[in-house]
Design a protein around this motif. Structure first.
Motif, PDB file in Angstrom:
ATOM      1  N   TRP A   1       0.824  -1.216   0.000  1.00 55.06           N
ATOM      2  CA  TRP A   1       0.000   0.000   0.000  1.00 55.06           C
ATOM      3  C   TRP A   1       0.859   1.267   0.000  1.00 55.06           C
ATOM      4  CZ3 TRP A   1      -5.217   0.570  -0.629  1.00 55.06           C
ATOM      5  CH2 TRP A   1      -5.960  -0.607  -0.702  1.00 55.06           C
TER       6      TRP A   1
ATOM      7  N   SER B   1      -3.512  -7.505  -2.733  1.00 54.24           N
ATOM      8  CA  SER B   1      -3.746  -7.738  -1.316  1.00 54.24           C
ATOM      9  C   SER B   1      -4.482  -9.054  -1.091  1.00 54.24           C
ATOM     10  CB  SER B   1      -4.564  -6.583  -0.720  1.00 54.24           C
ATOM     11  OG  SER B   1      -3.870  -5.365  -0.847  1.00 54.24           O
TER      12      SER B   1
ATOM     13  N   ILE C   1      -5.497  -3.565  -4.633  1.00 57.27           N
ATOM     14  CA  ILE C   1      -6.542  -4.359  -3.970  1.00 57.27           C
ATOM     15  C   ILE C   1      -6.462  -5.818  -4.400  1.00 57.27           C
ATOM     16  CG2 ILE C   1      -9.043  -4.717  -3.835  1.00 57.27           C
ATOM     17  CD1 ILE C   1      -9.327  -1.642  -4.021  1.00 57.27           C
TER      18      ILE C   1
END
Length: 478
Positions: free
Chosen positions: A137, A342, A339
Motif C-alpha cells: 500500500w 492484497s 486491492i
C-alpha cells in the motif's frame, strides 16, 4: 490532464534495471537448481540461455511499443491486430498475473526484512503477510504521485541494489580466485552430475525467466517515453547484457559459498550466503536486497496500472480507471491493482506463484508475436520506427510453445486443466461484457460519485476517449 512524456534514455535504463533486477535473482536460483536436479553446470547454462531468450523476446516486443507509442501498448496492439476478444483475454490474464508477481515480491521482501529478527529459525507467517500488505500500500501511494516521482525513487534504489549485487559477485570471484578446495569443488565435477529430463528443464527455464520478466516495462509505458522509436530498443540493448552478466556472477558466488542443497532449502538465499561469509553484514545485505525488491515492485505497479488505464480507455473496463489525478496518474487503476494483490498475498508458495505467472506471461508473448506477423501482412505500410528481424519473431513463438507445451506433454497435471478453465472463463466474461448493458444511468452516477470522491477526471486527449468516458465527462461538466 494527460500522461506526460517525461522518461528519456537515462531514466528508461534506470526503469529497466529496476523492473528486471528484483525478486528474481534472490528467489529463482532455488527453483532453477531444484528443477536442474541440483546439476550446477545445467543450472548456470540455463541462466545464460535465459538471458539470450529474454533479449530476443524483448527486442521483438519493442516493435509493439515503437509502432504504437502509447501506455499499455501490448493491450492496444492485441486489440488492433487480433481483435477485442483476444485483447480482453490478455487483460483477463494480466489482471491475475500482475497481482501474482506483486504478491511474490511482497512476500519475499517481508521475509528478507523480518528474517534478521528470527536468527536460526523461520519467521512467523502472520508478521510476514502484514508487513507485505503495508509495503504494498505504501508503493501504491508513491505511484499516485506520478511517473516523475517514481523515476526519482527508482534512481536511488537502483544504486543500492547494484551495490549489493556487485559485492556478492566480487566476493564470489575472490573466493574462486583464492582457490580454496571447498569453494572450487562444486565446479570441478559439475559435468558428472545427473541430467534432468526435458520437462524439468522447461520448469527450470520458467524459474530463470521469472528473473527477467520485467523487461517489457518500457513497452507498457510507451506513452510516457520521449522518442520511443529510438529509446526503447536502445535501452534494451544497453541494459540486458549487463543484467545477464550480473545474474551469472551472482549465481556463481552463491554456488561458491553454499551447496546446492543449502540453496534449495533456504528461504532467503542471499541472507544464508551472508551468514556463511560475513555474518555481521547481514543487516546491510538485507537492506540492499529489500530496496532492490521494493523498486521492482514499484515498476510492476506502474506497468499494471497503465494496462488497466488503456483497457478502460478502450471501453473494456469501467471508465473510472482511465481518469487521472492532479499528478497525471491513473490513481484508480493503481488502487485496483493494489486491492487485487492484497487478496493474492494470502498465498505464500513462491515457487508455484512463479510457475503460474511466467507461464501466463509467455502465453501472452506468443500471442503478441502472432499479432505482429498478422499486422505486418495486413498493414505493410504502417509506420514502424523500429522493425525487428523475422527470425527473432519466430524464435519468440518457438520459445513460448516450448515452455507451454513441454510440461503439458511430458508431465500433465491437474493445475494445467485449471489453467485452461481459467482462460475459458475469461472468454465467458468477455461474452457477458459484450452482451450485457454496461452503461446504465446508475453506472454513470456511480462513476461521477467516484470522480468527486477521489478527485480524478478523464484525460484531455479527446481523440482517444471512448464514448463511455466522453459521456461521463459531459455528466460532470458544469
Amino acid at each position: 490532464m494527460q500522461l506526460l512524456r517525461a522518461i528519456g534514455f537515462f531514466r528508461g535504463n534506470i526503469l529497466i534495471f529496476s523492473a528486471t533486477i528484483g525478486a528474481g535473482i534472490f528467489v529463482s536460483p532455488k527453483g532453477v537448481l531444484k528443477y536442474s536436479s541440483l546439476n550446477v553446470a545445467v543450472s548456470l547454462s540455463i541462466w545464460a540461455v535465459c538471458a539470450v531468450l529474454t533479449l530476443i523476446s524483448a527486442l521483438s516486443h519493442a516493435e509493439l511499443g515503437t509502432t504504437f507509442p502509447r501506455s499499455g501498448a501490448q493491450y492496444y496492439f492485441l486489440k488492433r491486430s487480433l481483435g477485442s476478444s483476444v485483447a480482453f483475454l490478455s487483460l483477463w490474464i494480466k489482471l491475475f498475473t500482475h497481482p501474482l508477481r506483486l504478491a511474490t515480491e511482497s512476500l519475499l521482501l517481508s521475509t528478507y526484512t523480518i528474517q534478521p529478527f528470527y536468527a536460526g529459525c523461520p519467521a512467523p507467517e502472520l508478521p510476514k503477510r502484514c508487513l507485505a500488505l503495508a509495503i504494498l500500500w505504501s508503493l501504491g501511494l508513491v505511484n499516485t504521485r506520478g511517473v516523475r516521482t517514481v523515476t526519482w525513487f527508482q534512481t536511488i534504489s537502483t544504486l543500492a541494489k547494484m551495490t549489493v549485487l556487485c559485492f556478492i559477485s566480487l566476493t564470489g570471484i575472490v573466493l574462486l580466485a583464492i582457490g580454496e578446495k571447498e569453494n572450487v569443488a562444486r565446479f570441478e565435477n559439475a559435468l558428472d552430475a545427473e541430467l534432468p529430463d526435458v520437462s524439468r528443464i522447461a520448469e527450470a527455464f520458467l524459474q530463470g525467466l521469472f528473473a527477467y520478466s520485467g523487461t517489457s516495462i518500457l513497452i507498457s509505458i510507451a506513452g510516457e517515453i520521449k522518442n520511443p522509436g529510438e529509446n526503447i530498443p536502445k535501452s534494451l540493448i544497453t541494459v540486458l547484457p549487463i543484467v545477464a552478466v550480473i545474474y551469472l556472477l551472482v549465481n556463481v558466488s552463491y554456488l561458491a559459498v553454499l551447496t546446492p542443497k543449502e540453496i534449495i532449502s533456504a528461504d532467503a538465499v542471499a541472507v544464508t550466503w551472508t551468514d556463511k561469509i560475513i555474518p555481521s553484514m547481514q543487516w546491510v545485505i538485507s537492506f540492499g536486497i529489500s530496496t532492490s525488491i521494493l523498486s521492482n515492485m514499484c515498476c510492476t505497479v506502474l506497468s499494471a496500472s497503465r494496462m488497466i488505464y488503456t483497457a478502460s480507455q478502450e471501453g473494456q473496463l469501467p471508465s473510472i480507471f482511465s481518469m487521472l489525478n492532479n499528478h497525471s496518474c491513473p490513481s484508480m487503476a493503481v488502487g485496483q491493482i493494489i486491492i487485487l494483490t492484497s487478496i493474492v498475498i494470502i498465498t505464500s508458495d513462491l515457487i508455484n506463484l512463479i510457475r503460474y505467472s511466467v507461464l501466463a506471461i509467455w502465453f501472452l508473448r506468443g500471442l503478441h508475436m502472432i499479432g505482429l506477423l498478422k499486422l505486418r501482412y495486413q498493414e505493410p505500410s504502417l509506420p514502424r520506427p523500429y522493425k525487428v528481424p523475422l527470425p527473432f519473431v519466430f524464435g519468440s513463438i518457438a520459445i513460448s510453445l516450448f515452455l507451454i507445451l513441454t510440461p503439458l506433454i511430458q508431465a500433465p497435471k491437474l493445475e494445467h486443466i485449471y489453467g485452461l478453465v481459467f482462460i475459458c472463463s475469461g472468454l465467458l466474461c468477455y461474452w457477458i461484457h459484450v452482451h450485457l448493458n454496461q452503461h446504465s444511468v446508475c453506472f454513470f452516477k456511480i462513476t461521477c460519485s467516484l470522480q468527486l470522491l477521489f478527485n480524478v477526471s478523464p484525460p484531455e486527449d479527446h481523440d482517444e476517449l471512448p464514448i463511455v468516458a466522453q459521456q461521463t465527462k459531459n455528466l460532470t461538466s458544469p
